[in-house]
Write a protein that holds these residues in place. Structure first.
Motif, PDB file in Angstrom:
ATOM      1  N   UNK A 237       0.844  -1.195   0.000  1.00 45.12           N
ATOM      2  CA  UNK A 237       0.000   0.000   0.000  1.00 45.12           C
ATOM      3  C   UNK A 237       0.879   1.246   0.000  1.00 45.12           C
ATOM      4  N   UNK A 238       0.486   2.238  -0.776  1.00 46.26           N
ATOM      5  CA  UNK A 238       1.161   3.532  -0.817  1.00 46.26           C
ATOM      6  C   UNK A 238       0.172   4.609  -0.384  1.00 46.26           C
ATOM      7  N   UNK A 239       0.584   5.433   0.576  1.00 46.64           N
ATOM      8  CA  UNK A 239      -0.214   6.577   1.028  1.00 46.64           C
ATOM      9  C   UNK A 239       0.540   7.853   0.677  1.00 46.64           C
ATOM     10  N   UNK A 240      -0.133   8.783   0.005  1.00 43.99           N
ATOM     11  CA  UNK A 240       0.545  10.004  -0.414  1.00 43.99           C
ATOM     12  C   UNK A 240      -0.471  11.125  -0.640  1.00 43.99           C
ATOM     13  N   UNK A 241      -0.149  12.355  -0.233  1.00 44.09           N
ATOM     14  CA  UNK A 241      -1.068  13.482  -0.461  1.00 44.09           C
ATOM     15  C   UNK A 241      -0.952  14.095  -1.852  1.00 44.09           C
ATOM     16  N   UNK A 242      -0.050  13.571  -2.680  1.00 45.72           N
ATOM     17  CA  UNK A 242       0.200  14.115  -4.023  1.00 45.72           C
ATOM     18  C   UNK A 242      -0.369  13.159  -5.066  1.00 45.72           C
ATOM     19  N   UNK A 243      -1.513  13.514  -5.655  1.00 43.32           N
ATOM     20  CA  UNK A 243      -2.170  12.636  -6.638  1.00 43.32           C
ATOM     21  C   UNK A 243      -1.305  12.408  -7.861  1.00 43.32           C
ATOM     22  N   UNK A 244      -0.586  13.444  -8.303  1.00 42.17           N
ATOM     23  CA  UNK A 244       0.279  13.310  -9.480  1.00 42.17           C
ATOM     24  C   UNK A 244       1.384  12.285  -9.216  1.00 42.17           C
ATOM     25  N   UNK A 245       1.867  12.238  -7.984  1.00 42.55           N
ATOM     26  CA  UNK A 245       2.916  11.276  -7.643  1.00 42.55           C
ATOM     27  C   UNK A 245       2.373   9.846  -7.697  1.00 42.55           C
ATOM     28  N   UNK A 246       1.137   9.656  -7.266  1.00 45.04           N
ATOM     29  CA  UNK A 246       0.522   8.336  -7.375  1.00 45.04           C
ATOM     30  C   UNK A 246       0.457   7.898  -8.834  1.00 45.04           C
ATOM     31  N   UNK A 247       0.177   8.847  -9.737  1.00 40.04           N
ATOM     32  CA  UNK A 247       0.180   8.539 -11.169  1.00 40.04           C
ATOM     33  C   UNK A 247       1.566   8.096 -11.616  1.00 40.04           C
ATOM     34  N   UNK A 248       2.597   8.770 -11.124  1.00 36.35           N
ATOM     35  CA  UNK A 248       3.969   8.422 -11.497  1.00 36.35           C
ATOM     36  C   UNK A 248       4.336   7.020 -11.012  1.00 36.35           C
ATOM     37  N   UNK A 249       3.908   6.678  -9.803  1.00 37.21           N
ATOM     38  CA  UNK A 249       4.202   5.347  -9.277  1.00 37.21           C
ATOM     39  C   UNK A 249       3.466   4.280 -10.083  1.00 37.21           C
ATOM     40  N   UNK A 250       2.205   4.538 -10.454  1.00 40.06           N
ATOM     41  CA  UNK A 250       1.473   3.580 -11.277  1.00 40.06           C
ATOM     42  C   UNK A 250       2.160   3.388 -12.619  1.00 40.06           C
ATOM     43  N   UNK A 251       2.654   4.475 -13.204  1.00 44.48           N
ATOM     44  CA  UNK A 251       3.383   4.379 -14.470  1.00 44.48           C
ATOM     45  C   UNK A 251       4.661   3.564 -14.302  1.00 44.48           C
ATOM     46  N   UNK A 252       5.341   3.744 -13.171  1.00 41.48           N
ATOM     47  CA  UNK A 252       6.556   2.979 -12.901  1.00 41.48           C
ATOM     48  C   UNK A 252       6.231   1.495 -12.727  1.00 41.48           C
ATOM     49  N   UNK A 253       5.111   1.198 -12.061  1.00 37.86           N
ATOM     50  CA  UNK A 253       4.673  -0.184 -11.913  1.00 37.86           C
ATOM     51  C   UNK A 253       4.466  -0.823 -13.282  1.00 37.86           C
ATOM     52  N   UNK A 254       3.773  -0.112 -14.156  1.00 43.16           N
ATOM     53  CA  UNK A 254       3.488  -0.639 -15.498  1.00 43.16           C
ATOM     54  C   UNK A 254       4.771  -0.865 -16.293  1.00 43.16           C
ATOM     55  N   UNK A 255       5.732   0.029 -16.116  1.00 47.50           N
ATOM     56  CA  UNK A 255       6.979  -0.048 -16.886  1.00 47.50           C
ATOM     57  C   UNK A 255       7.921  -1.138 -16.367  1.00 47.50           C
ATOM     58  N   UNK A 256       7.981  -1.284 -15.040  1.00 47.00           N
ATOM     59  CA  UNK A 256       8.957  -2.189 -14.440  1.00 47.00           C
ATOM     60  C   UNK A 256       8.463  -3.629 -14.314  1.00 47.00           C
ATOM     61  N   UNK A 257       7.158  -3.819 -14.257  1.00 41.71           N
ATOM     62  CA  UNK A 257       6.605  -5.152 -14.018  1.00 41.71           C
ATOM     63  C   UNK A 257       7.104  -6.207 -14.998  1.00 41.71           C
ATOM     64  N   UNK A 258       7.133  -5.928 -16.322  1.00 35.82           N
ATOM     65  CA  UNK A 258       7.565  -6.975 -17.260  1.00 35.82           C
ATOM     66  C   UNK A 258       8.999  -7.455 -17.031  1.00 35.82           C
ATOM     67  N   UNK A 259       9.802  -6.667 -16.336  1.00 33.34           N
ATOM     68  CA  UNK A 259      11.198  -7.046 -16.090  1.00 33.34           C
ATOM     69  C   UNK A 259      11.338  -8.055 -14.952  1.00 33.34           C
ATOM     70  N   UNK A 260      10.298  -8.229 -14.160  1.00 36.28           N
ATOM     71  CA  UNK A 260      10.415  -9.013 -12.930  1.00 36.28           C
ATOM     72  C   UNK A 260      10.183 -10.509 -13.179  1.00 36.28           C
ATOM     73  N   UNK A 261      11.081 -11.364 -12.699  1.00 36.13           N
ATOM     74  CA  UNK A 261      10.899 -12.814 -12.863  1.00 36.13           C
ATOM     75  C   UNK A 261       9.607 -13.327 -12.232  1.00 36.13           C
ATOM     76  N   UNK A 262       9.163 -12.675 -11.151  1.00 38.19           N
ATOM     77  CA  UNK A 262       7.936 -13.107 -10.462  1.00 38.19           C
ATOM     78  C   UNK A 262       6.781 -12.158 -10.789  1.00 38.19           C
ATOM     79  N   UNK A 263       6.762 -11.697 -12.031  1.00 36.00           N
ATOM     80  CA  UNK A 263       5.793 -10.680 -12.454  1.00 36.00           C
ATOM     81  C   UNK A 263       4.352 -11.127 -12.249  1.00 36.00           C
ATOM     82  N   UNK A 264       4.053 -12.396 -12.494  1.00 38.04           N
ATOM     83  CA  UNK A 264       2.664 -12.858 -12.375  1.00 38.04           C
ATOM     84  C   UNK A 264       2.185 -12.797 -10.924  1.00 38.04           C
TER      85      UNK A 264
END
Length: 455
Positions: free
Chosen positions: A295-322
């Protein structure tokens, strides 16, 4: 099809936040009734037949057949051989981690683990005597799911506490056999799958004896003792559902550390930490288990968008992605809060296992945080450092139990006895008080025992 991870996106200003928040946190610790019954049967059988039952279940569940328990016991020579056989970089990492873990727990012992006493003005001595447990059992997951770091975190504080015998059980299932403690499986005579890094960690941490057994049968052997496996005073260490159920059932016969739920991480962020770092921190727990919670808690909505984008970008690189994707989509959340103060208040409601304060001013928020297994302060303090080598123990309370529980520590391997030595003068004062209260409770012998010592 592209794999995606979609943590729930919540906002504390939403009218539906409370319901959505509670639904996301919900997790049931109830164990399957079939598991409970199987575990009960195994415990009873090991208590009755001892070594014979342990050998039978190890062959059935781990595919590891042995003519006697001697074939399932590891020796100090096995530990040393494993230590010598692993790469130099792993040897150095194990030793460096062990030094830091030992140093932390030695400081913990000095702070809270020493005996003490004082005398009243009348000469009465009062105090507390702290003594180590005689013998403890450590359960270490084995085979492919091997955790040498867990061995260090369990064995080293026991050693620092002064425990004389540390008995390790570690399943070494034959490749392709049923998970230990489960149902079914075929016995086999080939050697089980040993993890050299675990055995090397046993060498570094000072394990006394070890057996290649696992599941409910290993917990039963430690709790009740067999012809070969010595009965212990306490059992610590993680395991599967069978191990957790068995630990619950033997509690009272022996002590246990805790019944751990799925792993958890909560990140309090002010938006100053690179989004990729936070995304990977969320992954670090999600990769454990589909039921793990990030869970991520943050008062900056734009930052939450950035983290979601990072999740989408980095997930395919992970061996345990599923596994990560299922964990984040099923139990993860990105929560927009009104402020960091509100984020801290929500964190206290959750009482997470791991709590990262990923902020420019982590010490500003730390005083507001009351409930957490471990608190990681600042952007450079990734939770993974605590898992392996920072020093504090990584065995932490989960599922909100940080509200009333603590990390594993030296104190878990000690017990305390009260010391009372009443002087003759002290007995004149205390005897009158005790007698008055004892008569009030209707316990005349208690009262008379105190009064006999009065002049």
């Amino acid at each position: 099809m592209k794999l995606t991870a979609a943590p729930a996106r919540l906002s504390t200003v939403s009218a539906t936040f409370e319901a959505e928040f509670k639904a996301r946190l919900h997790w049931s610790a109830d164990t399957d009734a079939a598991i409970e019954q199987r575990v009960a049967d195994i415990l009873a059988d090991v208590q009755l037949r001892g070594d014979a039952a342990v050998l039978e279940y190890t062959a059935r569940f781990d595919g590891l057949a042995a003519g006697s328990m001697a074939g399932l016991e590891l020796t100090q020579a096995d530990f040393k051989a494993a230590f010598d056989a692993i790469p130099a970089a792993q040897r150095e990492a194990l030793q460096a981690a062990a030094v830091r873990v030992r140093k932390y727990h030695e400081a913990q012992k000095k702070a809270s683990g020493e005996s003490w006493s004082y005398r009243d003005g009348d000469g009465t001595l009062l105090g507390q005597k702290v003594t180590p447990l005689d013998r403890v059992g450590i359960y270490v997951p084995g085979g492919k799911a091997a955790y040498p770091s867990s061995l260090l975190m369990n064995a080293i504080p026991a050693h620092v506490a002064g425990v004389q015998e540390i008995i390790m059980v570690v399943p070494t299932p034959v490749r392709g056999s049923v998970a230990t403690g489960g149902s079914g499986g075929q016995a086999a005579s080939n050697k089980g799958e040993r993890n050299e890094l675990v055995l090397a960690a046993a060498y570094v941490a000072g394990v006394t004896r070890a057996f290649t057994i696992g599941g409910a049968q290993a917990v039963a052997a430690l709790a009740y003792g067999t012809q070969t496996v010595p009965k212990v005073d306490k059992i610590t260490g993680p395991g599967n559902a069978y191990v957790a159920s068995a630990k619950k059932r033997v509690f009272g016969t022996v002590g246990i550390d805790m019944i751990a739920g799925p792993s958890e991480i909560l990140v309090l962020a002010d938006g100053s930490t690179p989004a990729d770092w936070v995304a990977m921190d969320l992954f670090s727990q999600a990769e454990h288990d589909e039921l793990a919670q990030s869970i991520l808690l943050c008062p900056d909505a734009a930052y939450l968008d950035q983290v979601q984008a990072a999740i989408d970008r980095l997930l395919p690189e992970m061996p345990r992605a599923e596994i990560i994707a299922k964990s984040l989509s099923g139990r993860g959340a990105l929560i927009h809060t009104r402020s960091m103060e509100e984020a801290c208040a929500i964190s206290n409601r959750i009482a997470p296992e791991h709590l990262e304060v990923s902020s420019r001013e982590p010490h500003k928020w730390e005083p507001l945080l009351k409930h957490a297994g471990a608190i990681f302060l600042g952007a450079y303090t990734s939770e993974s450092l605590g898992d392996y080598c920072a020093g504090p123990n990584h065995v932490l309370p989960t599922s909100g139990t940080a509200r009333f529980s603590s990390p594993l520590g030296v104190y878990d391997f000690q017990k305390r006895s009260s010391l009372i030595e009443v002087s003759e003068a002290g007995a004149q004062v205390l005897g009158k008080i005790a007698a008055e209260l004892a008569y009030g409770e209707g316990l005349q012998a208690h009262a008379r025992a105190a009064e006999m010592r009065l002049k």
